[in-house]
Design a protein around this motif. Structure first.
Motif, PDB file in Angstrom:
ATOM      1  N   ALA A  19      34.413  22.346  73.971  1.00 56.05           N
ATOM      2  CA  ALA A  19      32.951  22.344  73.782  1.00 56.05           C
ATOM      3  C   ALA A  19      32.351  23.660  74.265  1.00 56.05           C
ATOM      4  O   ALA A  19      32.696  24.161  75.344  1.00 56.05           O
ATOM      5  CB  ALA A  19      32.336  21.176  74.551  1.00 56.05           C
ATOM      6  N   GLY A  20      31.497  24.214  73.432  1.00 55.64           N
ATOM      7  CA  GLY A  20      30.774  25.436  73.814  1.00 55.64           C
ATOM      8  C   GLY A  20      31.529  26.724  73.540  1.00 55.64           C
ATOM      9  O   GLY A  20      30.969  27.810  73.639  1.00 55.64           O
ATOM     10  N   LYS A  21      32.819  26.616  73.187  1.00 57.40           N
ATOM     11  CA  LYS A  21      33.605  27.840  72.946  1.00 57.40           C
ATOM     12  C   LYS A  21      33.412  28.335  71.506  1.00 57.40           C
ATOM     13  O   LYS A  21      33.138  27.539  70.593  1.00 57.40           O
ATOM     14  CB  LYS A  21      35.105  27.543  73.131  1.00 57.40           C
ATOM     15  CG  LYS A  21      35.525  27.192  74.544  1.00 57.40           C
ATOM     16  CD  LYS A  21      36.055  28.396  75.281  1.00 57.40           C
ATOM     17  CE  LYS A  21      36.713  28.109  76.610  1.00 57.40           C
ATOM     18  NZ  LYS A  21      36.255  27.052  77.462  1.00 57.40           N
ATOM     19  N   TYR A  22      33.594  29.648  71.314  1.00 60.21           N
ATOM     20  CA  TYR A  22      33.695  30.196  69.958  1.00 60.21           C
ATOM     21  C   TYR A  22      35.143  30.005  69.495  1.00 60.21           C
ATOM     22  O   TYR A  22      36.067  30.513  70.141  1.00 60.21           O
ATOM     23  CB  TYR A  22      33.317  31.678  69.926  1.00 60.21           C
ATOM     24  CG  TYR A  22      31.826  31.877  69.907  1.00 60.21           C
ATOM     25  CD1 TYR A  22      31.091  31.656  68.748  1.00 60.21           C
ATOM     26  CD2 TYR A  22      31.146  32.271  71.053  1.00 60.21           C
ATOM     27  CE1 TYR A  22      29.710  31.820  68.723  1.00 60.21           C
ATOM     28  CE2 TYR A  22      29.763  32.435  71.048  1.00 60.21           C
ATOM     29  CZ  TYR A  22      29.057  32.202  69.877  1.00 60.21           C
ATOM     30  OH  TYR A  22      27.701  32.360  69.861  1.00 60.21           O
ATOM     31  N   PHE A  23      35.306  29.262  68.412  1.00 63.70           N
ATOM     32  CA  PHE A  23      36.637  28.858  67.938  1.00 63.70           C
ATOM     33  C   PHE A  23      36.812  29.457  66.545  1.00 63.70           C
ATOM     34  O   PHE A  23      36.102  29.089  65.607  1.00 63.70           O
ATOM     35  CB  PHE A  23      36.662  27.321  67.891  1.00 63.70           C
ATOM     36  CG  PHE A  23      38.022  26.703  67.723  1.00 63.70           C
ATOM     37  CD1 PHE A  23      38.611  25.993  68.765  1.00 63.70           C
ATOM     38  CD2 PHE A  23      38.708  26.807  66.520  1.00 63.70           C
ATOM     39  CE1 PHE A  23      39.867  25.397  68.597  1.00 63.70           C
ATOM     40  CE2 PHE A  23      39.956  26.226  66.353  1.00 63.70           C
ATOM     41  CZ  PHE A  23      40.537  25.518  67.393  1.00 63.70           C
ATOM     42  N   VAL A  24      37.717  30.409  66.421  1.00 64.01           N
ATOM     43  CA  VAL A  24      37.882  31.134  65.152  1.00 64.01           C
ATOM     44  C   VAL A  24      39.045  30.541  64.372  1.00 64.01           C
ATOM     45  O   VAL A  24      40.162  30.423  64.897  1.00 64.01           O
ATOM     46  CB  VAL A  24      38.149  32.638  65.409  1.00 64.01           C
ATOM     47  CG1 VAL A  24      38.310  33.380  64.078  1.00 64.01           C
ATOM     48  CG2 VAL A  24      37.028  33.246  66.240  1.00 64.01           C
ATOM     49  N   VAL A  25      38.788  30.161  63.129  1.00 61.77           N
ATOM     50  CA  VAL A  25      39.845  29.633  62.254  1.00 61.77           C
ATOM     51  C   VAL A  25      40.046  30.624  61.114  1.00 61.77           C
ATOM     52  O   VAL A  25      39.115  30.919  60.354  1.00 61.77           O
ATOM     53  CB  VAL A  25      39.446  28.258  61.671  1.00 61.77           C
ATOM     54  CG1 VAL A  25      40.562  27.716  60.770  1.00 61.77           C
ATOM     55  CG2 VAL A  25      39.148  27.259  62.788  1.00 61.77           C
ATOM     56  N   ALA A  26      41.263  31.153  61.007  1.00 60.31           N
ATOM     57  CA  ALA A  26      41.574  32.092  59.912  1.00 60.31           C
ATOM     58  C   ALA A  26      42.171  31.294  58.762  1.00 60.31           C
ATOM     59  O   ALA A  26      43.210  30.658  58.912  1.00 60.31           O
ATOM     60  CB  ALA A  26      42.564  33.145  60.394  1.00 60.31           C
ATOM     61  N   GLY A  27      41.486  31.318  57.624  1.00 60.70           N
ATOM     62  CA  GLY A  27      41.940  30.559  56.453  1.00 60.70           C
ATOM     63  C   GLY A  27      41.157  29.266  56.350  1.00 60.70           C
ATOM     64  O   GLY A  27      41.110  28.489  57.308  1.00 60.70           O
ATOM     65  N   TYR A  28      40.508  29.049  55.201  1.00 61.43           N
ATOM     66  CA  TYR A  28      39.743  27.809  55.004  1.00 61.43           C
ATOM     67  C   TYR A  28      40.330  27.045  53.827  1.00 61.43           C
ATOM     68  O   TYR A  28      39.636  26.578  52.938  1.00 61.43           O
ATOM     69  CB  TYR A  28      38.257  28.123  54.796  1.00 61.43           C
ATOM     70  CG  TYR A  28      37.349  26.935  55.040  1.00 61.43           C
ATOM     71  CD1 TYR A  28      37.223  26.379  56.310  1.00 61.43           C
ATOM     72  CD2 TYR A  28      36.616  26.372  54.002  1.00 61.43           C
ATOM     73  CE1 TYR A  28      36.391  25.300  56.539  1.00 61.43           C
ATOM     74  CE2 TYR A  28      35.768  25.295  54.221  1.00 61.43           C
ATOM     75  CZ  TYR A  28      35.663  24.760  55.498  1.00 61.43           C
ATOM     76  OH  TYR A  28      34.842  23.684  55.724  1.00 61.43           O
ATOM     77  N   GLY A  29      41.672  26.960  53.824  1.00 63.63           N
ATOM     78  CA  GLY A  29      42.340  26.093  52.851  1.00 63.63           C
ATOM     79  C   GLY A  29      42.393  24.690  53.437  1.00 63.63           C
ATOM     80  O   GLY A  29      41.560  24.313  54.267  1.00 63.63           O
ATOM     81  N   HIS A  30      43.411  23.945  53.032  1.00 65.66           N
ATOM     82  CA  HIS A  30      43.522  22.552  53.491  1.00 65.66           C
ATOM     83  C   HIS A  30      43.640  22.481  55.011  1.00 65.66           C
ATOM     84  O   HIS A  30      42.927  21.719  55.667  1.00 65.66           O
ATOM     85  CB  HIS A  30      44.730  21.896  52.825  1.00 65.66           C
ATOM     86  CG  HIS A  30      44.556  21.757  51.351  1.00 65.66           C
ATOM     87  ND1 HIS A  30      44.708  22.818  50.480  1.00 65.66           N
ATOM     88  CD2 HIS A  30      44.223  20.697  50.596  1.00 65.66           C
ATOM     89  CE1 HIS A  30      44.472  22.405  49.260  1.00 65.66           C
ATOM     90  NE2 HIS A  30      44.175  21.126  49.291  1.00 65.66           N
ATOM     91  N   VAL A  31      44.564  23.275  55.557  1.00 69.33           N
ATOM     92  CA  VAL A  31      44.816  23.222  56.997  1.00 69.33           C
ATOM     93  C   VAL A  31      43.609  23.754  57.782  1.00 69.33           C
ATOM     94  O   VAL A  31      43.127  23.107  58.715  1.00 69.33           O
ATOM     95  CB  VAL A  31      46.106  24.023  57.323  1.00 69.33           C
ATOM     96  CG1 VAL A  31      46.265  24.217  58.815  1.00 69.33           C
ATOM     97  CG2 VAL A  31      47.329  23.318  56.738  1.00 69.33           C
ATOM     98  N   GLY A  32      43.107  24.910  57.383  1.00 71.58           N
ATOM     99  CA  GLY A  32      41.986  25.520  58.104  1.00 71.58           C
ATOM    100  C   GLY A  32      40.759  24.610  58.105  1.00 71.58           C
ATOM    101  O   GLY A  32      40.059  24.489  59.116  1.00 71.58           O
ATOM    102  N   ARG A  33      40.520  23.945  56.969  1.00 71.51           N
ATOM    103  CA  ARG A  33      39.361  23.054  56.870  1.00 71.51           C
ATOM    104  C   ARG A  33      39.472  21.904  57.876  1.00 71.51           C
ATOM    105  O   ARG A  33      38.496  21.534  58.533  1.00 71.51           O
ATOM    106  CB  ARG A  33      39.297  22.500  55.431  1.00 71.51           C
ATOM    107  CG  ARG A  33      38.069  21.735  55.089  1.00 71.51           C
ATOM    108  CD  ARG A  33      37.825  21.754  53.579  1.00 71.51           C
ATOM    109  NE  ARG A  33      38.938  21.226  52.804  1.00 71.51           N
ATOM    110  CZ  ARG A  33      39.157  19.932  52.557  1.00 71.51           C
ATOM    111  NH1 ARG A  33      38.327  19.019  53.042  1.00 71.51           N
ATOM    112  NH2 ARG A  33      40.176  19.545  51.829  1.00 71.51           N
ATOM    113  N   GLY A  34      40.678  21.365  58.000  1.00 72.62           N
ATOM    114  CA  GLY A  34      40.892  20.257  58.945  1.00 72.62           C
ATOM    115  C   GLY A  34      40.695  20.711  60.386  1.00 72.62           C
ATOM    116  O   GLY A  34      40.083  20.006  61.194  1.00 72.62           O
TER     117      GLY A  34
END
Ligand code: NAD
Ligand code: ADE
Length: 412
Positions: free
Chosen positions: A202-217
């Motif tokens: 909570a409150g952290k900046y969380f970066v996800v590289a790739g917004y395919g199936h896995v990244g979206r989840g």
């Protein structure tokens, strides 16, 4: 002769497998039918899968159907040693232990192939590629592939005219891709990060590289825990989807300056490299959920670092020349399988039911299929969905004849 870390772990592994089985009702139904009909009698399967309690339930289902299974690990760090021990005791030729070297990893795959398989079952493409490179492909009726990266590699084999037998892209079944990759990886990746670090999300900046199936989840679950989620993408459509799903979207060179936790989920290489690492905040945490350990450049980290130390299990600290510390989880390998137990059994129930039914289909129809990548037949995909819904106690409506006619007609 199987090779596992410690045969005395078998009892613990048996209990884990029993737990998984109780949460995999669809595979249970298939297993019961297989034990009566024996559709895989006389068939040898060489499988390269993450050796987990869920994989054990799949392997034992194939055995119920009459198959002989040889199993090697799909990653040097993802094997659950107690499960491997239990499988060895069940008479499965398993070659897997956590912490295998790269050489041992490929040795184990070759051992699995030495059973002269009729079917290869892959997660990532390694056993399929080796079957072709080392002369094990001639008697193979067909293969299956579990993950996105593996499907891409085998499609490339087919494009180059090298593929010698048909391969079913289990990954691309709707009851696999839309559930395992999304909800399975979404939950188990967060699980891996938490087991390794126990940091507050909570409150952290969380970066996800790739917004395919896995990244979206992963993005969905990180947001659900109160993180401020940033997505990086290269595909304009996926980037737009992420933006309209309410995430911040920016290039990695910008996200690198802001993020507290980074997770790669692209199937691509060098997504986070030296130029990004040198911009990161002190204490940044890096993890990967993609199939291979190429997404975070571990080579760059090793070259840049002045020193490194093991902080906790599955957490390595790197001290950079700018005085900042970066924490790499699970050596940059699949964090959900290395630092946690992989996807929950309930979702693997669908993935592995597709696997079992795809093998049965290949034995019946494989000899008539071209050496290409083929989809899971729609009838199998729908059957898995129907059985899963029933196991969850969910009923749905059916079309009336009039509705069916209406949907097929241009008259309105
Ligand atoms: P996908 O094709 O649906 O999505 C990948 C996305 O990454 C795409 O949208 C693509 O545009 C994007 N991408 C590619 N290069 C990029 C870059 N340099 N920067 C930012 N984005 C980039 O694939 P998927 O099904 O989401 O699978 C992703 C990876 O995860 C694969 O390696 C797959 O095998 C693996 N996987 C892992 C698990 C697990 O248990 N950890 C489970 C399923 C899949
Ligand atoms: N891939 C992701 N999670 C898995 C699991 N629990 N078992 C086997 N393969 C997996």
């Amino acid at each position: 002769m199987p090779k596992v870390k410690d045969p005395s772990l078998a009892e613990k592994g048996r209990l884990k497998i029993e737990w998984a089985k109780a949460h995999m009702p669809v595979l249970g139904i298939i297993s019961e039918r297989f034990s009566k009909e024996k559709p895989l009698e006389g068939i040898r399967v060489a499988a390269c899968l993450h050796v987990t309690k869920e994989t054990a339930v799949l392997v034992l289902t194939l055995k119920e159907g009459g198959a002989e299974v040889c199993l090697s690990a799909s990653n040097p760090l993802s094997t659950q040693d107690d499960v491997a021990a239990a499988l060895a005791e069940e008479g499965i030729d398993v070659y897997a232990w956590r912490g295998m070297s790269e050489d041992e990893y490929f040795w184990a795959i070759e051992k699995a192939l030495s059973c002269k398989p009729h079917i290869t079952m892959d997660d990532g493409g390694d056993i399929t590629v080796m079957a072709h490179e080392r002369g094990f492909a001639d008697d193979v009726i067909g293969g299956t592939e579990e993950t996105t990266t593996g499907v891409l590699r085998i499609e490339s084999l087919a494009r180059d005219g090298v593929l010698k037998y048909p391969v079913i892209a289990v990954n691309n079944a709707e009851t696999k891709w839309n559930f395992d990759n999304v909800y399975g990886t979404g939950q188990s990746t967060i699980d891996g990060i938490l087991r390794a670090t126990n940091v507050m999300i909570a409150g952290k900046y969380f970066v996800v590289a790739g917004y395919g199936h896995v990244g979206r989840g992963i993005a969905m679950r990180a947001r659900g825990m109160g993180a401020k989620v940033i997505v990086t993408e290269v595909d304009p459509i996926k980037a737009l989807m992420a933006a309209m799903d309410g995430y911040l979207v920016m290039p990695m060179r910008e996200a690198a300056k802001i993020g507290d936790i980074f997770v790669t989920a692209t199937g691509n290489k060098d997504v986070i490299k030296a130029e990004h690492m040198s911009l990161m905040k002190d204490g940044a945490i890096l993890a990967n959920a993609g199939h291979f350990d190429v997404e975070v450049s571990v080579k760059d980290l090793e070259l840049m670092a002045l020193s490194k130390r093991e902080m906790r299990d599955n957490v390595k600290e790197y001290l950079l020349p700018n005085g900042r510390r970066i924490y790499l989880l699970a050596e940059g390998r699949l964090v959900n399988l290395v630092a946690a137990e992989g996807h929950p059994s309930e979702v693997m129930d669908m993935s592995f039911s597709n696997q079992a039914l795809a093998v049965e289909y290949l034995i019946k129809e494989g000899r008539g299929l071209n050496p290409e990548v083929h989809p899971v037949p729609r009838s199998i995909d729908e059957e898995v969905a129907r059985l899963k819904l029933a196991s969850m106690g969910i009923e749905i409506d059916t079309l009336t004849e009039e509705q069916e006619r209406y949907l097929k007609s241009w008259r309105g």
